[in-house]
Write a protein that holds these residues in place. Structure first.
Motif, PDB file in Angstrom:
ATOM      1  N   LEU A   1     -22.413 -23.209  13.716  1.00  0.00           N
ATOM      2  CA  LEU A   1     -21.778 -23.598  12.461  1.00  0.00           C
ATOM      3  C   LEU A   1     -21.201 -24.993  12.628  1.00  0.00           C
ATOM      4  O   LEU A   1     -20.509 -25.272  13.605  1.00  0.00           O
ATOM      5  N   TYR A   2     -21.484 -25.848  11.677  1.00  0.00           N
ATOM      6  CA  TYR A   2     -20.987 -27.214  11.717  1.00  0.00           C
ATOM      7  C   TYR A   2     -19.969 -27.374  10.597  1.00  0.00           C
ATOM      8  O   TYR A   2     -20.303 -27.293   9.421  1.00  0.00           O
ATOM      9  N   ILE A   3     -18.724 -27.578  10.986  1.00  0.00           N
ATOM     10  CA  ILE A   3     -17.640 -27.625  10.003  1.00  0.00           C
ATOM     11  C   ILE A   3     -17.087 -29.036   9.940  1.00  0.00           C
ATOM     12  O   ILE A   3     -16.650 -29.607  10.934  1.00  0.00           O
ATOM     13  N   ASN A   4     -17.099 -29.599   8.753  1.00  0.00           N
ATOM     14  CA  ASN A   4     -16.656 -30.964   8.532  1.00  0.00           C
ATOM     15  C   ASN A   4     -15.477 -30.968   7.587  1.00  0.00           C
ATOM     16  O   ASN A   4     -15.415 -30.165   6.661  1.00  0.00           O
ATOM     17  N   GLN A   5     -14.541 -31.888   7.776  1.00  0.00           N
ATOM     18  CA  GLN A   5     -13.358 -31.952   6.923  1.00  0.00           C
ATOM     19  C   GLN A   5     -13.593 -32.763   5.655  1.00  0.00           C
ATOM     20  O   GLN A   5     -12.702 -32.877   4.820  1.00  0.00           O
ATOM     21  N   THR A   6     -14.781 -33.355   5.499  1.00  0.00           N
ATOM     22  CA  THR A   6     -15.068 -34.134   4.299  1.00  0.00           C
ATOM     23  C   THR A   6     -15.080 -33.227   3.077  1.00  0.00           C
ATOM     24  O   THR A   6     -15.725 -32.184   3.071  1.00  0.00           O
ATOM     25  N   ARG A   7     -14.379 -33.630   2.009  1.00  0.00           N
ATOM     26  CA  ARG A   7     -14.307 -32.801   0.805  1.00  0.00           C
ATOM     27  C   ARG A   7     -15.519 -33.048  -0.088  1.00  0.00           C
ATOM     28  O   ARG A   7     -15.835 -34.183  -0.417  1.00  0.00           O
ATOM     29  N   LYS A   8     -16.201 -31.972  -0.470  1.00  0.00           N
ATOM     30  CA  LYS A   8     -17.341 -32.052  -1.371  1.00  0.00           C
ATOM     31  C   LYS A   8     -17.323 -30.858  -2.310  1.00  0.00           C
ATOM     32  O   LYS A   8     -16.778 -29.812  -1.989  1.00  0.00           O
ATOM     33  N   SER A   9     -17.950 -31.028  -3.473  1.00  0.00           N
ATOM     34  CA  SER A   9     -18.140 -29.902  -4.373  1.00  0.00           C
ATOM     35  C   SER A   9     -19.177 -28.964  -3.775  1.00  0.00           C
ATOM     36  O   SER A   9     -19.934 -29.343  -2.870  1.00  0.00           O
ATOM     37  N   TRP A  10     -19.251 -27.733  -4.300  1.00  0.00           N
ATOM     38  CA  TRP A  10     -20.249 -26.794  -3.804  1.00  0.00           C
ATOM     39  C   TRP A  10     -21.654 -27.341  -4.014  1.00  0.00           C
ATOM     40  O   TRP A  10     -22.512 -27.223  -3.147  1.00  0.00           O
ATOM     41  N   GLU A  11     -21.903 -27.951  -5.178  1.00  0.00           N
ATOM     42  CA  GLU A  11     -23.237 -28.477  -5.457  1.00  0.00           C
ATOM     43  C   GLU A  11     -23.651 -29.535  -4.449  1.00  0.00           C
ATOM     44  O   GLU A  11     -24.763 -29.504  -3.917  1.00  0.00           O
ATOM     45  N   LYS A  12     -22.761 -30.477  -4.142  1.00  0.00           N
ATOM     46  CA  LYS A  12     -23.109 -31.532  -3.190  1.00  0.00           C
ATOM     47  C   LYS A  12     -23.208 -30.999  -1.768  1.00  0.00           C
ATOM     48  O   LYS A  12     -24.066 -31.428  -0.993  1.00  0.00           O
ATOM     49  N   ALA A  13     -22.330 -30.048  -1.432  1.00  0.00           N
ATOM     50  CA  ALA A  13     -22.407 -29.463  -0.095  1.00  0.00           C
ATOM     51  C   ALA A  13     -23.718 -28.714   0.097  1.00  0.00           C
ATOM     52  O   ALA A  13     -24.347 -28.782   1.156  1.00  0.00           O
ATOM     53  N   SER A  14     -24.174 -28.019  -0.945  1.00  0.00           N
ATOM     54  CA  SER A  14     -25.411 -27.256  -0.826  1.00  0.00           C
ATOM     55  C   SER A  14     -26.638 -28.153  -0.781  1.00  0.00           C
ATOM     56  O   SER A  14     -27.712 -27.717  -0.357  1.00  0.00           O
TER      57      SER A  14
END
Length: 261
Positions: free
Chosen positions: A38-51
Motif C-alpha cells: 500500500l502506498y500512502i501519500n499525504q497529498t490531498r486529492k478528490s476521489w475522482e483524481k485519486a482513482s
C-alpha cells in the motif's frame, strides 16, 4: 453518501465515496496488507483524481456489491507517519435509493406483466436489491423481487397476507404461494415516491420518524416513542400520533455501496 475511516473508528459523512487509503506510486509511505503493498501519500486529492492516478484498494472487485463496512480494515499507522484526523480513499462509492413508501402486504396472482427475479446481492439486502433490478415500483417476498407495472394492482389483504422482517431492517412478504383459486404471491409492495417530504433533520439514516412538528431521519433500528423499531412498528401496525410523540412512517430509503473502478 460515504464512509470515513478515521484511524481506528468508522463514521458516516455526506460525501459520495468511501474513505480508507490513498495509493500513490511516489512520495509515499509503504505498508503491506494482504500481501499487497500500500502506498500512502499525504497529498490531498478528490476521489475522482485519486482513482485516476492510482489503483484504489478494493477497486479490483468492481462492480460487486459485497462491501461490508464492518469488515473494511482500518490501517493502524504510527503517530509519526500520519496527521491526526487524516482520511484516505478506497475504491468504493455509495448512493441512496429514492425514498420508498411501503404500501402494505398484497396478494398477487402470477401474470405475465409481473417480472420476477431471484435476489442477487445479499449484502445490500432485498429492498435495495429489488430496487436495482426493477428501477420502478416493486414487490418483495422472502426469495424474489417482483417488478410491478402498477404498484396497487394486487389485492391488499392484511388478514391472509403476512409481512416478515428480513435482516436488520427490511420488510418482505411471506413465501406462501398456494391459494384457494390457484397460486398466489404474498409480497410487500414498495412504491417509488414523488411525495414532498419536509424533512427537518436529514442525516444519512434510512427511516423517517414523524412528530406533530417535524419529520426527521433516524436509523431503522432506533426506537420510537412506543419503544418499537421500524420493522416492529410496520408489522404490528403504526400507532396514531395523538401528541408530541415520535412515530415511525412508512417511508424508507436504502444506502447502496459497491466497489467501483
Amino acid at each position: 453518501t460515504g464512509i470515513v475511516i478515521h484511524m481506528g473508528a468508522v463514521r458516516l459523512v455526506g460525501c459520495s465515496t468511501l474513505l480508507l487509503f490513498i495509493l500513490y506510486p511516489q512520495n509515499h509511505h509503504t505498508y503491506t496488507y494482504n500481501n499487497h503493498d500500500l502506498y500512502i501519500n499525504q497529498t490531498r486529492k478528490s476521489w475522482e483524481k485519486a482513482s485516476q492516478s492510482c489503483v484504489l484498494v478494493g477497486s479490483e472487485r468492481a462492480s460487486s456489491y459485497d462491501v461490508i463496512v464492518q469488515n473494511i480494515p482500518v490501517l493502524q499507522l504510527s503517530r509519526n507517519t500520519y496527521r491526526h484526523g487524516e482520511l484516505y480513499w478506497i475504491g468504493a462509492t455509495a448512493t441512496f435509493t429514492p425514498w420508498l413508501k411501503l404500501l402494505g402486504c398484497y396478494v398477487y396472482k402470477p401474470i405475465s406483466t409481473i417480472r420476477t427475479y431471484r435476489y442477487r446481492y445479499s449484502v445490500i439486502g432485498p429492498v435495495a436489491d429489488c430496487y436495482l433490478q426493477c428501477k420502478s415500483h416493486f414487490g418483495v417476498n422472502e426469495s424474489h423481487c417482483h417488478c410491478l407495472p402498477k404498484a396497487e394492482q394486487g389485492q391488499l389483504n392484511n388478514k391472509s397476507c403476512r409481512l416478515n422482517a428480513s435482516g436488520q431492517s427490511d420488510i418482505v412478504g411471506t413465501n406462501v404461494t398456494t391459494g384457494y383459486n390457484g397460486e398466489l404471491y404474498q409480497i410487500a409492495i414498495y412504491r417509488l415516491t414523488n411525495d414532498t417530504l419536509n424533512i427537518n433533520a436529514d442525516t444519512l439514516d434510512e427511516c423517517l420518524l414523524n412528530s406533530t412538528t417535524y419529520i426527521s431521519t433516524h436509523p431503522c433500528d432506533a426506537i420510537d416513542s412506543s419503544n418499537r423499531k421500524w420493522t416492529n412498528a410496520i408489522i404490528n401496525g403504526l400507532s396514531f400520533n395523538d401528541g408530541n410523540q415520535s412515530q415511525w412512517t412508512r417511508y424508507i430509503r436504502r444506502r447502496i455501496i459497491w466497489w467501483n473502478r
